[in-house]
Design an enzyme around this catalytic site. Structure first.
Site, PDB file in Angstrom:
ATOM      1  N   GLY A 249     -45.700  -0.479 -17.456  1.00  0.00           N
ATOM      2  CA  GLY A 249     -45.156  -1.712 -16.905  1.00  0.00           C
ATOM      3  C   GLY A 249     -45.773  -2.986 -17.443  1.00  0.00           C
ATOM      4  O   GLY A 249     -45.414  -4.084 -17.005  1.00  0.00           O
TER       5      GLY A 249
ATOM      6  N   PRO B 153     -47.972   3.469 -20.792  1.00  0.00           N
ATOM      7  CA  PRO B 153     -47.342   2.277 -21.356  1.00  0.00           C
ATOM      8  C   PRO B 153     -46.219   2.631 -22.327  1.00  0.00           C
ATOM      9  O   PRO B 153     -46.338   3.562 -23.115  1.00  0.00           O
ATOM     10  CB  PRO B 153     -48.496   1.598 -22.110  1.00  0.00           C
ATOM     11  CG  PRO B 153     -49.431   2.704 -22.452  1.00  0.00           C
ATOM     12  CD  PRO B 153     -49.290   3.750 -21.385  1.00  0.00           C
TER      13      PRO B 153
ATOM     14  N   TYR C  94     -30.054  -6.676 -17.898  1.00  0.00           N
ATOM     15  CA  TYR C  94     -31.203  -7.257 -17.171  1.00  0.00           C
ATOM     16  C   TYR C  94     -31.320  -8.768 -17.360  1.00  0.00           C
ATOM     17  O   TYR C  94     -32.371  -9.329 -17.075  1.00  0.00           O
ATOM     18  CB  TYR C  94     -32.521  -6.632 -17.649  1.00  0.00           C
ATOM     19  CG  TYR C  94     -32.509  -5.138 -17.787  1.00  0.00           C
ATOM     20  CD1 TYR C  94     -32.457  -4.313 -16.673  1.00  0.00           C
ATOM     21  CD2 TYR C  94     -32.557  -4.548 -19.043  1.00  0.00           C
ATOM     22  CE1 TYR C  94     -32.446  -2.936 -16.802  1.00  0.00           C
ATOM     23  CE2 TYR C  94     -32.556  -3.170 -19.187  1.00  0.00           C
ATOM     24  CZ  TYR C  94     -32.495  -2.374 -18.054  1.00  0.00           C
ATOM     25  OH  TYR C  94     -32.491  -1.012 -18.201  1.00  0.00           O
TER      26      TYR C  94
ATOM     27  N   CYS D 111     -15.185  -5.130 -26.571  1.00  0.00           N
ATOM     28  CA  CYS D 111     -14.176  -5.760 -25.715  1.00  0.00           C
ATOM     29  C   CYS D 111     -14.631  -5.869 -24.275  1.00  0.00           C
ATOM     30  O   CYS D 111     -14.150  -5.154 -23.397  1.00  0.00           O
ATOM     31  CB  CYS D 111     -12.879  -4.981 -25.822  1.00  0.00           C
ATOM     32  SG  CYS D 111     -12.304  -4.984 -27.513  1.00  0.00           S
TER      33      CYS D 111
HETATM   34  N1  LLP Z   1     -43.924   5.282 -16.221  1.00  0.00           N
HETATM   35  C1  LLP Z   1     -42.851   5.388 -15.418  1.00  0.00           C
HETATM   36  C2  LLP Z   1     -42.889   6.322 -14.288  1.00  0.00           C
HETATM   37  C3  LLP Z   1     -41.703   4.609 -15.676  1.00  0.00           C
HETATM   38  O1  LLP Z   1     -40.655   4.703 -14.883  1.00  0.00           O
HETATM   39  C4  LLP Z   1     -41.691   3.722 -16.780  1.00  0.00           C
HETATM   40  C5  LLP Z   1     -40.510   2.924 -17.096  1.00  0.00           C
HETATM   41  C6  LLP Z   1     -42.842   3.663 -17.600  1.00  0.00           C
HETATM   42  C7  LLP Z   1     -43.936   4.447 -17.265  1.00  0.00           C
HETATM   43  C8  LLP Z   1     -42.929   2.773 -18.795  1.00  0.00           C
HETATM   44  O2  LLP Z   1     -42.819   1.426 -18.439  1.00  0.00           O
HETATM   45  P1  LLP Z   1     -43.102   0.268 -19.510  1.00  0.00           P
HETATM   46  O3  LLP Z   1     -44.547   0.338 -19.882  1.00  0.00           O
HETATM   47  O4  LLP Z   1     -42.220   0.509 -20.680  1.00  0.00           O
HETATM   48  O5  LLP Z   1     -42.749  -0.982 -18.804  1.00  0.00           O
HETATM   49  N2  LLP Z   1     -34.758  -0.344 -19.566  1.00  0.00           N
HETATM   50  C9  LLP Z   1     -35.578  -1.333 -18.904  1.00  0.00           C
HETATM   51  C10 LLP Z   1     -36.931  -0.791 -18.510  1.00  0.00           C
HETATM   52  C11 LLP Z   1     -36.885   0.467 -17.671  1.00  0.00           C
HETATM   53  C12 LLP Z   1     -38.242   0.996 -17.329  1.00  0.00           C
HETATM   54  C13 LLP Z   1     -38.158   2.359 -16.760  1.00  0.00           C
HETATM   55  N3  LLP Z   1     -39.417   2.970 -16.430  1.00  0.00           N
HETATM   56  C14 LLP Z   1     -35.681  -2.557 -19.804  1.00  0.00           C
HETATM   57  O6  LLP Z   1     -35.100  -2.568 -20.876  1.00  0.00           O
HETATM   58  O7  LLP Z   1     -36.327  -3.536 -19.440  1.00  0.00           O
END
Ligand code: LLP
Length: 417
Positions: free
Chosen positions: A242, A278, A320, A346
């Protein structure tokens, strides 16, 4: 050699290679990744937590290209997966089970079987029902499944509501109270589960650096209560991913220092190891989507720049309201004006940027949609029977095509009539 995206004269470069030459050789739309940035990002995060016994498990969902998984495996990363398909991907590049953690709210029996057989390090459980199912499957196989319970701490990640996961109304994890009951259940009746830890992930693209220290405080206090009430001796805490990146000018990526600082003494005190997942912070700023301008269209109210890339290659702006910078691959002089950058699909939702101040490009110009490495290609679709794009990875100044563009035959392969 210079790493990353930068201008050399009027050319936008990636790790020493002009992007225009990649576009010319392989066509557009195309994703291009900087191997240099991926390695740098991974090392930066790993070094922040180096003093803790940390497993940095790259979140495969953010970009699951085999070439990128291989690169990260060679860097020493572990992997966070959410499906049987992702499990096959990481195994294909030679990752061993003890470097894989398996999350997701809807794991099927088949996925559980394959993951157990592969010897994954941990299943992150998302519900009581899943715990019962996994116990059954493990029993049938004569195995003990290592598990962590995903806890929903009801902490606001202050991010877009579609990528927020740690609030009580989200489908993820088990509430703090219910997790204790589940923990007791695992210890007393679910004999084929071995409870090792707790897991939490409250959302994606988090930029406020006060959130993680607060989360640490809440989770550490809770972990102590959990161990006391369930009698479990946990070995690991997983804080998910996140960590936000800078998409817009003036934005700063999430500073991980306050998080690491809050975490280190607590983990030591409790004798716990750390897991992180991450995705975006490793891969997000490593990739661009190159697109060619097909038309300039003057509307009554707006000027449209019509790309050959669309929401089918990059859905983030549509889904988003995400911001992606757009840079010319070859700089042009001119005065800035408000432009709508749109695709050929489209749908009125098919846009990359609206009312963006930029120099008007010409038909045939190639532009780079920046910071598209995470949740770009992986969310691409064949809507409008559009081929999913090609992908190029640049490593040590060498550009390699790591995925060919879909052909029409690829798209209709499984159809009959
Ligand atoms: N761990 C879990 C349990 C998760 O659900 C996620 C992401 C991550 C790790 C990795 O998160 P990150 O470090 O990438 O923020 N498609 C969306 C983001 C969806 C995130 C889903 N879960 C976007 O394009 O912003």
């Amino acid at each position: 050699m210079k790493v990353g995206f930068y201008y050399q004269g009027s050319d936008l470069m990636v790790d020493g290679v002009p992007l225009r030459s990649i576009a010319r050789q392989h066509g557009t739309p195309i994703y291009v990744y900087s191997g240099g940035i991926i390695a740098q990002n991974y090392r930066r995060i790993a070094s922040q937590f180096a003093k803790m016994d940390a497993m940095i498990a790259y979140s495969v969902k953010s970009n699951s290209s085999l070439a990128i998984l291989k690169l990260l495996k060679n860097e020493g990363a572990a992997f966070d997966i959410v499906s049987g398909g992702e499990l096959e991907r990481v195994r294909k590049v030679g990752v061993k089970g003890d470097r894989i953690i398996f999350a997701g709210v809807g794991k099927t029996k088949d996925e559980m079987r394959v993951a157990l057989a592969a010897g994954v390090k941990e299943f992150n459980l998302e519900s009581e029902a899943e715990a019962h199912r996994l116990n059954e499957v493990a029993k049938e196989m004569g195995r003990i499944a290592p598990v962590a319970i995903r806890v929903n701490p009801d902490v606001d990640a202050k991010t877009h509501k579609y990528i927020s996961t740690g609030k009580a109304e989200n489908k993820f994890g088990v509430s703090m109270q219910r997790a204790i009951a589940l923990g007791k259940d695992i210890r007393t009746t679910l004999k084929n589960l071995n409870l090792q830890g707790l897991h939490t992930h409250i959302g994606s693209q988090i930029l406020d650096s006060s959130i993680h220290p607060r989360l640490v405080k809440k989770m550490v206090g809770y972990t102590e209560t959990f161990m006391r009430e369930t009698g479990a001796q946990l070995t690991a805490l997983d804080f998910g991913g996140g960590f936000g990146i800078a998409y817009e000018k003036g934005q700063k990526p999430l500073d991980l220092k306050p998080f690491a600082k809050a975490l280190a003494p607590e983990l030591k005190r409790l004798g716990l190891t750390l897991r992180l997942e991450p995705g975006r912070s490793i891969i997000g700023n490593s990739g661009v989507l190159l697109t060619e301008v097909q038309y300039i269209k003057q509307g009554d109210k707006k000027t449209f720049v019509i790309f050959d890339a669309s929401m089918t290659e990059l859905i983030r702006p549509t889904l988003y309201e995400a911001h992606h910078e757009i840079q010319p691959v070859t700089k042009r002089r001119g005065k800035m004006q408000a432009l709508d950058f749109v695709g050929p699909v489209c749908e009125s939702t098919d846009f990359i940027a609206k009312d963006r101040m930029a120099v008007l490009p010409h038909q045939g110009d190639v532009l780079a949609i920046m910071d598209a490495g995470a949740y770009g290609f992986v969310m691409a679709s064949n809507y409008n029977t559009r081929p999913r794009p090609a992908e190029v990875l640049v490593v040590n100044g060498k550009a390699k095509l790591v995925r060919k563009r879909d052909t029409f035959e690829d798209i209709v392969r499984n159809e009959t009539f």
